[in-house]
Design an enzyme around this catalytic site. Structure first.
Site, short mmCIF file in Angstrom:
data_model
loop_
_atom_site.label_atom_id
_atom_site.label_comp_id
_atom_site.label_asym_id
_atom_site.label_seq_id
_atom_site.Cartn_x
_atom_site.Cartn_y
_atom_site.Cartn_z
CG ASP A 269 76.17 7.83 98.92
OD1 ASP A 269 76.45 8.37 97.84
OD2 ASP A 269 75.99 6.61 99.05
P1 TAP Z 1 80.32 6.69 100.03
O1 TAP Z 1 79.11 7.42 99.58
O2 TAP Z 1 80.31 5.21 99.99
O3 TAP Z 1 81.54 7.24 99.14
C1 TAP Z 1 82.85 6.90 99.47
C2 TAP Z 1 83.78 7.61 98.51
O4 TAP Z 1 85.10 7.29 98.92
C3 TAP Z 1 83.64 7.14 97.08
O5 TAP Z 1 82.88 8.05 96.31
C4 TAP Z 1 85.08 7.01 96.59
O6 TAP Z 1 85.31 7.92 95.52
C5 TAP Z 1 85.91 7.43 97.79
N1 TAP Z 1 87.07 6.56 97.97
C6 TAP Z 1 87.15 5.22 97.85
N2 TAP Z 1 88.40 4.80 98.04
C7 TAP Z 1 89.14 5.91 98.30
C8 TAP Z 1 90.50 6.12 98.59
N3 TAP Z 1 91.40 5.11 98.63
N4 TAP Z 1 90.92 7.39 98.81
C9 TAP Z 1 90.06 8.42 98.76
N5 TAP Z 1 88.75 8.28 98.48
C10 TAP Z 1 88.30 7.03 98.26
O7 TAP Z 1 80.77 7.12 101.50
P2 TAP Z 1 79.97 7.75 102.72
O8 TAP Z 1 79.72 9.21 102.48
O9 TAP Z 1 80.74 7.35 103.91
O10 TAP Z 1 78.55 7.07 102.71
C11 TAP Z 1 78.37 5.75 103.14
C12 TAP Z 1 77.37 5.06 102.25
O11 TAP Z 1 77.39 3.65 102.54
C13 TAP Z 1 75.95 5.53 102.51
O12 TAP Z 1 75.21 5.50 101.32
C14 TAP Z 1 75.43 4.47 103.50
O13 TAP Z 1 74.04 4.35 103.52
C15 TAP Z 1 76.06 3.22 102.92
N6 TAP Z 1 76.20 2.14 103.90
C16 TAP Z 1 76.51 2.45 105.18
C17 TAP Z 1 76.59 1.45 106.11
C18 TAP Z 1 76.87 1.86 107.54
S1 TAP Z 1 76.14 1.11 108.73
N7 TAP Z 1 77.67 2.85 107.78
C19 TAP Z 1 76.41 0.09 105.75
C20 TAP Z 1 76.14 -0.20 104.40
C21 TAP Z 1 76.02 0.85 103.48
P3 TAP Z 1 86.46 7.62 94.45
O14 TAP Z 1 86.20 6.28 93.90
O15 TAP Z 1 86.35 8.73 93.46
O16 TAP Z 1 87.77 7.69 95.20
#
Ligand code: TAP
Length: 473
Positions: free
Chosen positions: A401
């Site tokens: 994201d």
């Molecule tokens: P995300 O959009 O959550 O994407 C993470 C990606 O990691 C996934 O698409 C997944 O793809 C991949 N992944 C998962 N396990 C993996 C593994 N073992 N090895 C390699 N890849 C792996 O990550 P982001 O860019 O960090 O964004 C964070 C999101 O979380 C934002 O939307 C944010 O608003 C939200 N959020 C953030 C927080 C805070 S405070 N940081 C709190 C709650 C929500 P695959 O499944 O294809 O591997």
């Protein structure tokens, strides 16, 4: 209040404030955490020792409560995975709010039992009923809101082995309902001042507050969850401060105000990072239905040898970590990669840190600090973005994201969120297990660009493969 009790509370407040100051930098944060915990220990001991308990039975009850609470807290903290921290924080927020509301409730109860002959309109009753009503509103709302937030962060709940997804639902008519519920609580608090012994008001306030917590969090989803978790954290502090006011406990007022104020500051920092205002998050439901986009496009994957060849001689590489790095715990392999290419090709390596990458504030900083990545190499999004056009390779590890160009459009769950401009680099390498969507459920055009190489696999396995390929090249 006796002098030694005031001194105990003063000491604990000083420890909280110094602890908070130390939490401001990753290097001093562990010490800050210890200072805060010590402050809480001093506050608990001071409170317990100053209590006028009737007999052994009460001491046993208090001792058992402290022991049980400490044991549960210890087990939860030891067992939690790094990726489960946000859920644990949400749960603790909820428990904090509920604990404050319960203490306020018991105090009001005691007051009702002993004060039935106090005339209405008495200032003391007015102050107590208003503070108790506000403590109940904030405390119970925080409990139900935090529990729902926890299940949203988990993605669902398992009931008798069946996985039920946590819904995200926010029709436009829900906004007036939220306002009406707040007004209803205000009216009930007002009525309770005239009839302080009528418990119906109190139970109604508790019921409505619980409902309010649910309807506030239910429509929020996608990328706005960090904002709501930090707001709930702030509310748990405010509930504690109200309760401190009711029971005349200055340590609770100070600790509650600190949590309330710092949580609110963090909420606004999060809002700024997401390019939202707080009313937008609470009333506009950017998160949408919570449904994930289904994928129809395909992309051929690369292998570590191919990527190692491409990186050979790169002058500038920017590493973009995300939630997947936390899941695969590959921060040590990432640091090894940075050291390798800096030594072998004299490459300039930096890390691009998005404020909401991962699942909690500072998630990437904590992981990379654990791997001894020099803090100076971690560059905040606004500062690093202008460097991408000059960058040979943007290596994205489990981020989705926070790099998704869809955020630049005016629609969808990510609309308007600032992103890491990795797509401006000359070549983009993305390590993740599949083409699947990130937390907000939006397909990512970056995967399909001609300059993008996908390394499909677990972060740790792929980084280890890449490091071996570089060593052998
Ligand atoms: P995300 O959009 O959550 O994407 C993470 C990606 O990691 C996934 O698409 C997944 O793809 C991949 N992944 C998962 N396990 C993996 C593994 N073992 N090895 C390699 N890849 C792996 O990550 P982001 O860019 O960090 O964004 C964070 C999101 O979380 C934002 O939307 C944010 O608003 C939200 N959020 C953030 C927080 C805070 S405070 N940081 C709190 C709650 C929500 P695959 O499944 O294809 O591997």
């Amino acid at each position: 209040m006796e002098d030694w009790v005031s001194l105990g509370y003063l000491l604990s407040a000083a420890l909280f404030i110094f602890g908070l100051k130390k939490l401001g930098h990753p290097r001093t944060a562990p010490f800050g955490n210890q200072l805060g915990a010590l402050g809480m220990l001093v506050a608990v001991l001071t409170t317990v020792l100053s209590m006028e308990l009737a007999g052994d039975a009460e001491w046993v009850l208090i001792g058992a409560g402290v022991a049980l609470g400490s044991l549960i807290g210890y087990i939860m903290a030891v067992r939690v995975q790094m990726t489960g921290m946000p859920e644990l924080v949400a749960l603790f927020n909820g428990f904090g709010g509920a604990a404050s509301a319960l203490v306020a409730l018991s105090e009001v109860w005691r007051y009702m039992e002993h004060s039935s002959n106090i005339p209405t309109g008495n200032l003391e009753i007015t102050v107590i009923m208003v503070a108790a009503g506000l403590s109940a509103l904030v405390g119970w709302m925080t409990l139900t809101g935090s529990l729902l937030a926890m299940y949203k962060l988990k993605g669902g709940v398992s009931v008798f082995g069946k996985w039920i997804k946590t819904p995200t639902w926010g029709p436009p008519w829900l906004n007036p309902v939220k306002v009406l519920l707040v007004i209803a609580v205000a009216v009930l608090i007002y009525l309770s001042i005239d009839e302080p012994t009528n418990t119906t008001y109190l139970w109604s306030i508790i019921g409505i507050s619980c409902l309010l917590g649910l309807v506030l969090v239910l429509p929020i989803g996608g990328a706005d969850m960090p904002v709501v978790v930090s707001l709930l954290n702030s509310l748990s502090g405010i509930a504690a401060a109200f309760t401190g006011f009711i029971i005349g406990n200055s340590a609770l007022i100070i600790a509650g105000s600190l949590v309330g104020a710092s949580g609110l500051i963090l909420t606004f920092i999060m809002c700024k990072a997401m390019n939202r205002t707080l009313p937008d998050v609470l009333f506009k439901s950017f998160g949408g239905s919570g449904e994930k986009e289904s994928l129809t496009r395909t992309k051929v994957g690369s292998d570590p040898d191919e990527v190692a060849m491409m990186i050979d001689g790169a002058q500038k590489v920017i590493i973009v970590p995300g939630y997947g790095m936390a899941v695969s715990q590959c921060q040590h392999q990432v640091k090894e990669f940075a050291d390798l290419i800096a030594e072998k090709y004299d490459t300039d390596v930096k890390y691009a840190i998005h404020p909401v990458a991962g699942r909690m504030p500072g998630h990437m900083n904590v992981l990379l600090a654990e791997a001894n990545v020099p803090y100076e190499q971690l560059i905040e999004m606004d500062e690093i973005n202008p460097e991408f056009p000059e960058c040979d390779v943007a290596l994205i590890i489990g981020a989705n994201d926070t790099t998704n160009p869809a955020a630049r459009s005016g629609e969808g769950p990510l609309a308007g969120m600032p992103i890491i401009d990795a797509d401006a680099a000359r070549t983009v390498v993305i390590i993740k297990r599949s083409l699947s969507v990130g937390y907000a459920g939006v397909d990512n055009d970056l995967f399909y660009m001609d300059k993008t190489m996908m390394l499909f696999g677990d972060g740790k396995a792929m980084m280890t493969g890449l490091n071996n390929a570089i060593k052998e090249s």
